[in-house]
Design an enzyme around this catalytic site. Structure first.
Site, PDB file in Angstrom:
ATOM      1  N   SER A 107       3.134 -12.320  -1.820  1.00  0.00           N
ATOM      2  CA  SER A 107       2.959 -11.528  -3.029  1.00  0.00           C
ATOM      3  C   SER A 107       2.803 -10.052  -2.680  1.00  0.00           C
ATOM      4  CB  SER A 107       1.761 -12.086  -3.817  1.00  0.00           C
ATOM      5  OG  SER A 107       1.612 -11.467  -5.063  1.00  0.00           O
ATOM      6  N   HIS A 132       7.257 -13.093  -5.158  1.00  0.00           N
ATOM      7  CA  HIS A 132       7.351 -13.644  -6.514  1.00  0.00           C
ATOM      8  C   HIS A 132       7.073 -12.526  -7.511  1.00  0.00           C
ATOM      9  CE1 HIS A 132       2.763 -14.867  -6.635  1.00  0.00           C
ATOM     10  NE2 HIS A 132       2.941 -13.578  -6.439  1.00  0.00           N
TER      11      HIS A 132
END
Length: 203
Positions: A107, A132
């Site tokens: 992330s 993501h």
């Protein structure tokens, strides 16, 4: 006052003793590595951690604006605003910031890994990288949901554009690949352009 787990962890941080002209001096291991221009970004990316990382980056720039800084990352990600504070400082300061993934960079951790100086972004061979879209949660009046949804979309677009710039991937590829959790090995992260090389050992 420190809570028990934090105080136990601090007690376990190794100390390094150095001989100086004025006698012995002891450092915790992270302070000693900071002298070598090495910063560790470990754990959840949040405001307190971001402030510490930003302060270390600015301090090392003031010490020597022409010498490279190494940022070692082992993080599951976290706050976008905290991560962007670190990212913007990395781009703002004069020294090149090399990034190295140890363990995982997921992330916001992966975003910061990719944000290192071009040619100086690395993974260790068994590390994992995950990208993501930003996660958003909101509680409040129904009339505010649309405002926050629009804000999250704006953040998503900004992050995707920056990732496209750092990886060399087309924006539509980044948008597709960040739609869900996308895990990569070190070699796959290098092929994707998130890093420039996989470090097997020091050269």
């Amino acid at each position: 006052m420190q809570n028990a787990p934090e105080s136990v962890l601090n007690a376990l941080v190794p100390m390094v003793v150095e001989q100086t002209a004025k006698g012995e001096r002891s450092y915790d291991i992270y302070s000693r590595l900071l002298k070598e221009r090495v910063i560790f970004l470990v754990g959840q990316v949040e405001e307190h951690m971001a402030n510490l990382i930003v302060a270390q980056l600015l301090f090392l720039e003031s010490e020597n604006p022409d010498q490279e800084i190494s940022l070692y990352i082992n993080s599951p990600g976290g706050s976008v605003t905290a991560g962007m504070a670190i990212y913007d400082t990395m781009q703002f300061i004069k020294p090149n910031v090399s990034t190295v993934c140890i363990g995982q960079a997921a992330s916001m951790g992966a975003f910061l890994l990719a944000g290192g100086a071009k040619g100086k972004r690395h993974c260790l061979p068994n590390s994992r990288v995950m990208i993501h879209q930003p996660l958003g949660g909101f509680q409040g009046q129904a009339s505010d949901f649309a405002i926050h949804a629009q804000e999250i979309l704006g953040i998503k677009n900004k992050l995707n554009n920056i990732l496209a710039e750092h990886t060399g991937q087309p924006l539509e590829v980044i948008e597709r690949d960040t739609d869900r959790d996308n895990f990569m090995s070190a070699a796959q992260a290098a092929e994707y352009g998130l890093v420039d090389s996989v470090f097997e050992q020091r050269g």
